[in-house]
Motif scaffolding. Structure first.
Motif, PDB file in Angstrom:
ATOM      1  N   CYS A   1      -2.526  -4.457  22.321  1.00 54.68           N
ATOM      2  CA  CYS A   1      -1.826  -3.236  22.796  1.00 54.68           C
ATOM      3  C   CYS A   1      -1.819  -2.139  22.043  1.00 54.68           C
ATOM      4  O   CYS A   1      -1.730  -0.842  22.457  1.00 54.68           O
ATOM      5  N   PHE A   2      -2.278  -2.231  20.629  1.00 52.88           N
ATOM      6  CA  PHE A   2      -2.690  -1.102  19.675  1.00 52.88           C
ATOM      7  C   PHE A   2      -3.923  -0.514  19.630  1.00 52.88           C
ATOM      8  O   PHE A   2      -4.029   0.243  18.977  1.00 52.88           O
ATOM      9  N   GLY A   3      -4.829  -1.335  20.344  1.00 53.76           N
ATOM     10  CA  GLY A   3      -6.158  -0.669  20.573  1.00 53.76           C
ATOM     11  C   GLY A   3      -7.151  -1.391  19.388  1.00 53.76           C
ATOM     12  O   GLY A   3      -6.698  -1.650  18.194  1.00 53.76           O
ATOM     13  N   THR A   4      -8.370  -1.237  19.678  1.00 48.41           N
ATOM     14  CA  THR A   4      -9.136  -1.643  18.816  1.00 48.41           C
ATOM     15  C   THR A   4      -9.405  -0.836  17.342  1.00 48.41           C
ATOM     16  O   THR A   4      -9.822  -1.132  16.279  1.00 48.41           O
ATOM     17  N   ALA A   5      -9.162   0.597  17.487  1.00 48.52           N
ATOM     18  CA  ALA A   5      -9.315   1.547  16.585  1.00 48.52           C
ATOM     19  C   ALA A   5      -8.356   1.035  15.357  1.00 48.52           C
ATOM     20  O   ALA A   5      -8.825   1.156  14.106  1.00 48.52           O
ATOM     21  N   TYR A   6      -7.049   0.552  15.836  1.00 48.39           N
ATOM     22  CA  TYR A   6      -6.090  -0.085  14.784  1.00 48.39           C
ATOM     23  C   TYR A   6      -6.418  -1.197  14.367  1.00 48.39           C
ATOM     24  O   TYR A   6      -6.353  -1.384  13.025  1.00 48.39           O
ATOM     25  N   LEU A   7      -7.158  -1.909  14.847  1.00 44.69           N
ATOM     26  CA  LEU A   7      -7.654  -3.362  14.283  1.00 44.69           C
ATOM     27  C   LEU A   7      -8.822  -3.047  13.267  1.00 44.69           C
ATOM     28  O   LEU A   7      -8.932  -3.585  12.288  1.00 44.69           O
ATOM     29  N   ARG A   8      -9.763  -2.039  13.703  1.00 46.48           N
ATOM     30  CA  ARG A   8     -10.735  -1.653  12.724  1.00 46.48           C
ATOM     31  C   ARG A   8     -10.473  -1.080  11.550  1.00 46.48           C
ATOM     32  O   ARG A   8     -11.129  -1.327  10.252  1.00 46.48           O
ATOM     33  N   ARG A   9      -9.326  -0.486  11.468  1.00 49.03           N
ATOM     34  CA  ARG A   9      -8.978   0.311  10.046  1.00 49.03           C
ATOM     35  C   ARG A   9      -8.576  -0.911   9.100  1.00 49.03           C
ATOM     36  O   ARG A   9      -8.527  -0.746   7.868  1.00 49.03           O
ATOM     37  N   HIS A  10      -8.327  -2.252   9.514  1.00 49.80           N
ATOM     38  CA  HIS A  10      -7.806  -3.306   8.503  1.00 49.80           C
ATOM     39  C   HIS A  10      -9.332  -3.860   7.867  1.00 49.80           C
ATOM     40  O   HIS A  10      -9.289  -4.363   6.974  1.00 49.80           O
ATOM     41  N   VAL A  11     -10.387  -3.430   8.286  1.00 51.75           N
ATOM     42  CA  VAL A  11     -11.513  -3.958   7.723  1.00 51.75           C
ATOM     43  C   VAL A  11     -12.395  -2.716   7.084  1.00 51.75           C
ATOM     44  O   VAL A  11     -13.798  -2.835   6.936  1.00 51.75           O
ATOM     45  N   ALA A  12     -12.069  -1.644   7.347  1.00 48.54           N
ATOM     46  CA  ALA A  12     -12.889  -0.328   7.035  1.00 48.54           C
ATOM     47  C   ALA A  12     -13.180  -0.120   5.627  1.00 48.54           C
ATOM     48  O   ALA A  12     -13.631   0.721   5.191  1.00 48.54           O
ATOM     49  N   MET A  13     -12.257  -0.607   4.738  1.00 48.82           N
ATOM     50  CA  MET A  13     -12.211  -0.643   3.392  1.00 48.82           C
ATOM     51  C   MET A  13     -12.306  -1.842   2.592  1.00 48.82           C
ATOM     52  O   MET A  13     -11.597  -2.821   2.896  1.00 48.82           O
ATOM     53  N   LYS A  14     -13.192  -2.066   1.532  1.00 48.30           N
ATOM     54  CA  LYS A  14     -13.001  -3.249   0.751  1.00 48.30           C
ATOM     55  C   LYS A  14     -11.792  -3.545   0.060  1.00 48.30           C
ATOM     56  O   LYS A  14     -10.929  -2.663  -0.477  1.00 48.30           O
ATOM     57  N   PRO A  15     -11.409  -4.842   0.261  1.00 48.36           N
ATOM     58  CA  PRO A  15      -9.971  -5.072  -0.167  1.00 48.36           C
ATOM     59  C   PRO A  15      -9.728  -4.683  -1.585  1.00 48.36           C
ATOM     60  O   PRO A  15      -8.489  -4.264  -2.064  1.00 48.36           O
ATOM     61  N   ALA A  16     -10.780  -4.835  -2.780  1.00 42.97           N
ATOM     62  CA  ALA A  16     -10.556  -4.401  -4.047  1.00 42.97           C
ATOM     63  C   ALA A  16     -10.241  -2.939  -4.425  1.00 42.97           C
ATOM     64  O   ALA A  16      -9.475  -2.628  -5.217  1.00 42.97           O
ATOM     65  N   ARG A  17     -11.123  -2.302  -3.383  1.00 41.33           N
ATOM     66  CA  ARG A  17     -10.761  -0.923  -3.419  1.00 41.33           C
ATOM     67  C   ARG A  17      -9.467  -0.540  -2.952  1.00 41.33           C
ATOM     68  O   ARG A  17      -8.509   0.387  -3.519  1.00 41.33           O
ATOM     69  N   ALA A  18      -8.979  -0.923  -1.784  1.00 38.58           N
ATOM     70  CA  ALA A  18      -7.637  -0.960  -1.288  1.00 38.58           C
ATOM     71  C   ALA A  18      -6.470  -1.282  -2.177  1.00 38.58           C
ATOM     72  O   ALA A  18      -5.745  -0.520  -2.383  1.00 38.58           O
ATOM     73  N   LEU A  19      -6.649  -2.297  -2.845  1.00 37.27           N
ATOM     74  CA  LEU A  19      -5.525  -2.838  -4.093  1.00 37.27           C
ATOM     75  C   LEU A  19      -5.712  -1.880  -5.123  1.00 37.27           C
ATOM     76  O   LEU A  19      -4.660  -1.613  -5.709  1.00 37.27           O
ATOM     77  N   ARG A  20      -6.719  -1.188  -5.484  1.00 37.64           N
ATOM     78  CA  ARG A  20      -6.588  -0.135  -6.571  1.00 37.64           C
ATOM     79  C   ARG A  20      -5.799   0.978  -6.161  1.00 37.64           C
ATOM     80  O   ARG A  20      -5.001   1.581  -7.025  1.00 37.64           O
ATOM     81  N   GLN A  21      -6.056   1.555  -4.857  1.00 35.68           N
ATOM     82  CA  GLN A  21      -5.338   2.507  -4.359  1.00 35.68           C
ATOM     83  C   GLN A  21      -3.759   2.172  -4.248  1.00 35.68           C
ATOM     84  O   GLN A  21      -3.015   3.092  -4.421  1.00 35.68           O
ATOM     85  N   TYR A  22      -3.569   0.992  -3.954  1.00 36.69           N
ATOM     86  CA  TYR A  22      -2.233   0.515  -3.709  1.00 36.69           C
ATOM     87  C   TYR A  22      -1.502   0.448  -4.751  1.00 36.69           C
ATOM     88  O   TYR A  22      -0.101   0.457  -4.788  1.00 36.69           O
ATOM     89  N   ARG A  23      -1.823   0.505  -5.835  1.00 37.13           N
ATOM     90  CA  ARG A  23      -1.147   0.025  -7.278  1.00 37.13           C
ATOM     91  C   ARG A  23      -0.113   1.250  -7.580  1.00 37.13           C
ATOM     92  O   ARG A  23       0.884   0.773  -8.026  1.00 37.13           O
ATOM     93  N   THR A  24      -0.639   2.212  -7.459  1.00 35.52           N
ATOM     94  CA  THR A  24       0.601   3.335  -7.274  1.00 35.52           C
ATOM     95  C   THR A  24       1.826   3.227  -6.388  1.00 35.52           C
ATOM     96  O   THR A  24       3.025   3.232  -7.092  1.00 35.52           O
ATOM     97  N   VAL A  25       1.594   2.683  -5.305  1.00 30.88           N
ATOM     98  CA  VAL A  25       2.600   2.392  -4.415  1.00 30.88           C
ATOM     99  C   VAL A  25       3.315   1.304  -4.846  1.00 30.88           C
ATOM    100  O   VAL A  25       4.536   1.350  -4.805  1.00 30.88           O
ATOM    101  N   TRP A  26       2.782   0.323  -5.447  1.00 29.45           N
ATOM    102  CA  TRP A  26       3.276  -1.158  -6.001  1.00 29.45           C
ATOM    103  C   TRP A  26       4.515  -0.554  -6.937  1.00 29.45           C
ATOM    104  O   TRP A  26       5.545  -1.020  -6.971  1.00 29.45           O
ATOM    105  N   LYS A  27       3.830   0.114  -7.913  1.00 27.01           N
ATOM    106  CA  LYS A  27       4.559   0.463  -8.962  1.00 27.01           C
ATOM    107  C   LYS A  27       5.704   1.449  -8.815  1.00 27.01           C
ATOM    108  O   LYS A  27       7.068   1.245  -9.212  1.00 27.01           O
ATOM    109  N   GLU A  28       5.670   2.549  -7.903  1.00 25.19           N
ATOM    110  CA  GLU A  28       6.789   3.074  -7.289  1.00 25.19           C
ATOM    111  C   GLU A  28       7.589   2.513  -6.497  1.00 25.19           C
ATOM    112  O   GLU A  28       8.846   3.218  -6.460  1.00 25.19           O
TER     113      GLU A  28
END
Length: 430
Positions: free
Chosen positions: A198-225
């Protein structure tokens, strides 16, 4: 006289319109979440009639894992994402895309956990379907959070209604054909798939649009704060909320927990609505804080609290009608009526504290005061564990709920101090 009536009419009409707006604002989110809750209840009732004792226990445990996954999703991705996209009026395209691969990693972790549990306790077939169902459930859950974060509650409601309708259709078919544990898992899997789409294919594609390693690097700040502190809060809150369940069952036996379970059942609708309305109001409060409009954030908190208290009052009235007018609807002869009444009264008090506490907690999160909030939660957890254990060992097990009430009061008063201090700062600055 006519002029006086005409003068009074606009304010009255305005109040009615305002009340109608509040019901419209909260009604859809509450209704759609309640429908999903009812569908899960039907699944459990169906399992009682079609599965053996072991199968019923395995299904219940797997549903607990999935429910706990929702709490983890709220702590690690849903709450930080909601705050991130609402703290600025203009958000750069793709600025928060890293949340989606992180969410996918969390979804796969839950799927693997469900698969392992089902493999060990049931069968490979059950492991396959529950592994996929567990994964899809969190993809859909983050889709709901994404919809609420972007102020599109109808999108989330469509997913909820599609999910519940698929489960209902699946159960109707299974009632004629029969179903084992894997079959029930397949129904939950299919419902998760339909609700997710129901959320559409565009929503699903965003889950694989970025490599996990890069996503985790950007997420690191969110994790700390944020996420590290919200995770501490979720784990300590879960431990506190379920302390009486574990303590009474382990120390006094399942039979002693039965009256408590009945009391909790009466106030389950309130808990469902607390979760739904939190997802609805968190973006609104965050946007107000980002604009520097503390007055709007406080007004949202008050309306949120008022809606929850009204729901709590209606639930109390319904509980009283059932207990004293139609006790046979929910009470078995083997249950002590006085113990059930005591449990319901204590659960009502616990529910009231949660209704008062939640809006203040959500506003505190919107202010990004995650560390102080986690500290309050840890303090509450220690008080709750000690109080529940002591009450279970020294008095009637049903009174262990009072230990949870005490811990939630400690939590509420701590959050109230944080909230009061912030309001005082707002008045000084204003």
């Amino acid at each position: 006289m006519a002029e006086a009536q005409a003068a009074e009419s606009p304010p009255a009409a305005g109040r009615i319109q305002k009340i109608g707006g509040i019901f419209g604002r909260f009604g859809l989110a509450s209704l759609s979440s309640a429908v999903v809750s009812v569908s899960h209840l039907l699944v459990q009732l169906f399992s009682i009639h079609h599965l053996g004792t072991s199968g019923i226990g395995v299904l219940a445990f797997l549903l607990v894992i999935i429910q706990f996954g929702y709490s983890l999703s709220n702590a690690l991705v849903s709450t930080p994402y909601t705050i991130a996209v609402n703290q600025e009026e203009e958000v750069a395209a793709g600025a928060h895309d890293f949340f989606f691969p992180v969410n996918l990693l969390l979804c796969l972790s839950q799927g693997l956990t469900c698969a392992i549990v089902a493999w060990v306790m049931a069968s490979p077939a059950a492991a396959l379907v529950f592994g996929i169902a567990g994964t899809l459930s969190l993809v859909r859950w983050f889709g709901r959070s994404n919809a609420y974060a972007h102020h599109a509650p109808m999108r989330a409601a469509r997913s909820d209604f599609a999910y519940a309708a698929t489960i209902l259709i699946g159960l109707l078919v299974a009632s004629r054909t029969g179903a084992d544990l894997a079959g029930i898992g397949a129904i939950i899997l299919l419902a998760g798939l339909v609700g997710m789409l129901c959320f559409g294919t565009a929503y699903l594609r965003r889950h694989v649009a970025m490599k996990p390693a890069r996503a985790l690097r950007q997420y690191r700040t969110v994790w700390k704060e944020q996420s590290a502190w919200t995770l501490v809060g979720v784990l300590s809150t879960e431990a506190t909320s379920n302390a009486h369940s574990y303590a009474v069952t382990l120390l006094a036996g399942p039979a002693a927990f039965a009256p408590i379970a009945v009391g909790m059942l009466f106030f389950r609708p309130v808990n469902v609505c607390i979760t739904a309305l939190t997802q609805l109001e968190r973006p609104r409060m965050t946007r107000a804080i980002a604009r520097g409009d503390g007055r709007a954030a406080i007004q949202s908190e008050r309306i949120f609290m008022g809606a929850l208290v009204m729901l709590w009052l209606a639930t109390c009235v319904m509980a009283a009608i059932v207990l004293y007018g139609f006790p046979g609807l929910i009470l078995k002869p083997t249950l002590d009526h006085s113990l059930v009444v005591t449990a319901v009264m204590l659960c009502a008090l616990l529910s009231l504290v949660q209704c008062l506490q939640t809006p203040m907690s959500v506003l505190t999160q919107a202010r990004k005061a995650f560390r102080p909030l986690a500290a309050q939660s840890m303090r509450s957890c220690v008080v709750g564990l000690v109080a529940v254990t002591a009450l279970t060992l020294t008095v009637a097990p049903v009174l262990s709920i009072a230990g949870v009430v005490l811990s939630q009061l400690v939590m509420m008063l701590g959050i109230w101090r944080l909230d009061h201090h912030w309001r005082r700062q707002q008045r000084a600055e204003g």
